[in-house]
Design a protein around this motif. Structure first.
Motif, PDB file in Angstrom:
ATOM      1  N   GLY A 125       0.830  -1.204   0.000  1.00 23.77           N
ATOM      2  CA  GLY A 125       0.000   0.000   0.000  1.00 23.77           C
ATOM      3  C   GLY A 125       0.860   1.247   0.000  1.00 23.77           C
ATOM      4  O   GLY A 125       1.861   1.316   0.722  1.00 23.77           O
ATOM      5  N   VAL A 126       0.478   2.223  -0.805  1.00 19.12           N
ATOM      6  CA  VAL A 126       1.209   3.489  -0.869  1.00 19.12           C
ATOM      7  C   VAL A 126       0.209   4.634  -0.715  1.00 19.12           C
ATOM      8  O   VAL A 126      -0.809   4.678  -1.411  1.00 19.12           O
ATOM      9  N   LYS A 127       0.500   5.525   0.204  1.00 19.83           N
ATOM     10  CA  LYS A 127      -0.327   6.713   0.404  1.00 19.83           C
ATOM     11  C   LYS A 127       0.543   7.963   0.270  1.00 19.83           C
ATOM     12  O   LYS A 127       1.708   7.960   0.668  1.00 19.83           O
ATOM     13  N   VAL A 207      -4.049  12.280  -0.616  1.00 19.36           N
ATOM     14  CA  VAL A 207      -4.357  12.537  -2.021  1.00 19.36           C
ATOM     15  C   VAL A 207      -4.135  11.317  -2.902  1.00 19.36           C
ATOM     16  O   VAL A 207      -4.601  11.282  -4.037  1.00 19.36           O
ATOM     17  N   LEU A 208      -3.421  10.324  -2.410  1.00 20.25           N
ATOM     18  CA  LEU A 208      -3.256   9.068  -3.142  1.00 20.25           C
ATOM     19  C   LEU A 208      -3.346   7.926  -2.156  1.00 20.25           C
ATOM     20  O   LEU A 208      -2.647   7.906  -1.144  1.00 20.25           O
ATOM     21  N   ASN A 209      -4.211   6.963  -2.443  1.00 21.17           N
ATOM     22  CA  ASN A 209      -4.384   5.787  -1.601  1.00 21.17           C
ATOM     23  C   ASN A 209      -4.476   4.599  -2.549  1.00 21.17           C
ATOM     24  O   ASN A 209      -5.549   4.296  -3.066  1.00 21.17           O
ATOM     25  N   ALA A 210      -3.340   3.965  -2.800  1.00 16.79           N
ATOM     26  CA  ALA A 210      -3.268   2.949  -3.852  1.00 16.79           C
ATOM     27  C   ALA A 210      -2.688   1.645  -3.318  1.00 16.79           C
ATOM     28  O   ALA A 210      -1.975   1.616  -2.307  1.00 16.79           O
ATOM     29  N   ALA A 211      -3.026   0.563  -4.013  1.00  8.85           N
ATOM     30  CA  ALA A 211      -2.507  -0.771  -3.690  1.00  8.85           C
ATOM     31  C   ALA A 211      -1.857  -1.353  -4.937  1.00  8.85           C
ATOM     32  O   ALA A 211      -2.350  -1.142  -6.053  1.00  8.85           O
ATOM     33  N   TYR A 212      -0.758  -2.075  -4.743  1.00  5.78           N
ATOM     34  CA  TYR A 212       0.001  -2.631  -5.860  1.00  5.78           C
ATOM     35  C   TYR A 212       0.280  -4.110  -5.589  1.00  5.78           C
ATOM     36  O   TYR A 212       0.707  -4.479  -4.493  1.00  5.78           O
ATOM     37  N   PHE A 222      10.768  -2.931  -5.233  1.00  6.72           N
ATOM     38  CA  PHE A 222       9.618  -2.034  -5.159  1.00  6.72           C
ATOM     39  C   PHE A 222       9.738  -1.107  -3.948  1.00  6.72           C
ATOM     40  O   PHE A 222       9.483   0.101  -4.045  1.00  6.72           O
ATOM     41  N   VAL A 223      10.122  -1.663  -2.797  1.00  2.00           N
ATOM     42  CA  VAL A 223      10.282  -0.856  -1.588  1.00  2.00           C
ATOM     43  C   VAL A 223      11.357   0.209  -1.786  1.00  2.00           C
ATOM     44  O   VAL A 223      11.184   1.375  -1.396  1.00  2.00           O
ATOM     45  N   LEU A 240       4.474   3.906   3.023  1.00  2.00           N
ATOM     46  CA  LEU A 240       4.427   2.561   2.453  1.00  2.00           C
ATOM     47  C   LEU A 240       4.010   1.584   3.540  1.00  2.00           C
ATOM     48  O   LEU A 240       4.546   1.601   4.642  1.00  2.00           O
ATOM     49  N   THR A 241       3.044   0.710   3.223  1.00  2.68           N
ATOM     50  CA  THR A 241       2.632  -0.340   4.153  1.00  2.68           C
ATOM     51  C   THR A 241       2.652  -1.685   3.442  1.00  2.68           C
ATOM     52  O   THR A 241       2.468  -1.763   2.241  1.00  2.68           O
TER      53      THR A 241
END
Length: 339
Positions: A125-127, A207-212, A222-223, A240-241
């Protein structure tokens, strides 16, 4: 056996038994229920808490819900460390083992397809947050000087509005670039609605709440990629979660962003939620023309503005946003998406 069966996830057989001390919802130990080469990970839970009526009441108790969610996630995390689980919804409960097996029988084909698609992959997860400005966090003693005249007041308001708009435009550009970049390094991507800061208790505006969806073997890369962006834009905070079980990609209809190579492809591939498309950045109120521009493939957008000004101070501004588009079999009406 007594009680009801709480189901956490479905997975393929694992090479080792679950941790002996692993407990889940209501402090109950998790165990494996085998059926046709698949495993349901379950716990026995008391009927007085998880039967239909008491469960409905408990779901309105935030403390109970938080404790249940923690127990659920504890089991999912343990599974994610050793296999690729297909997590089920919170509070998925059946009367007994037979009920669980019937569910697995009915959904066996779907479970196998999804497990094949998710195999060897985890969710990150990236916010992105817009940090509060110094003016927003400062106390009353740091308030700007009182304007000497009405003209000064209007100028002060205009400068503040322009500064805020500039910040949001930078946030949109940064979030869009970041989402496009990360989508190129993921097998799938999904955009969630931005979180309410009052509920998440995080500082700044999300403003951004995305999952990859990322292969385990590529997670370290990726990290590192996310870490390199954290100081890229002043006033923006990147969080990053993970790694998580692939919650956001269980439904194949919501996991279509395969190798999205450009920002436009990433936007088109974003999942749907609540009957409408989620944009990269959802902030304040989205103008109707902007929403329709994303929902419709064609049409003409007319944009303009009228400003009433006195002594070089803008008093009234009227924005004109109009969309002219045909509605036919290939370009359906957007109102069905919004209803």
């Amino acid at each position: 056996m007594t009680g009801l069966r709480y189901v956490y996830a479905v997975c393929r057989p694992v090479g080792a038994p679950l941790q002996a001390e692993l407990t889940g919802v209501a402090g109950a130990p998790a165990k494996m229920l085998h059926h046709h080469g698949l495993i349901a990970v379950v716990s026995d839970v008391p009927a007085q808490d998880f039967a239909e009526e008491p469960l409905r009441a408990h779901l309105e108790d935030l403390d109970w819900l938080a404790a249940t969610a923690r127990g659920h996630q504890q089991v999912i995390d343990a599974l994610t460390a050793v296999t690729t689980p297909l997590p089920l919804r919170l509070a998925t409960v059946f009367r007994d083992d037979s009920g669980v097996r019937v569910m697995m029988e009915e959904r066996e084909e779907s479970f196998r397809r999804t497990l094949d698609r998710l195999e060897g992959r985890v969710e990150w997860g990236v916010k992105v947050y817009v940090e509060p400005t110094g003016e927003e966090t400062a106390g009353p003693e740091a308030a700007p000087a009182k304007p000497a005249s009405g003209r000064d007041y209007l100028l002060q308001r205009r400068r503040k509005a322009r500064a805020q708009e500039d910040t949001w435009q930078r946030a949109e550009r940064f979030a869009g670039r970041l989402h496009s970049l990360l989508s190129e390094h993921a097998d799938a991507a999904r955009l969630h609605a931005p979180q309410n800061s009052a509920l998440s208790r995080s500082s700044g505006q999300n403003v951004l709440n995305a999952a990859y969806l990322v292969p385990r073997t590529e997670s370290e890369e990726f990290v590192e990629l996310v870490d390199r962006t954290k100081d890229e834009q002043p006033g923006m905070r990147v969080e990053l979660t993970g790694p998580w079980a692939a919650y956001s990609f269980v439904d194949p209809r919501r996991a279509k962003a395969r190798r999205a190579g450009t920002a436009a492809r990433a936007r088109r591939a974003a999942g749907a939620r609540g009957g409408r498309l989620m944009t990269v950045v959802e902030r304040r109120e989205i103008a109707l023309v902007d929403l329709l521009d994303r929902l419709l493939a064609g049409g003409v957008v007319i944009k303009g503005d009228i400003t009433l000004r006195i002594a070089d101070v803008d008093l009234v501004r009227i924005d004109l946003n109009a969309l002219i588009s045909s509605v036919n079999e290939n370009v359906p009406s957007p109102w069905e998406e919004l209803s």
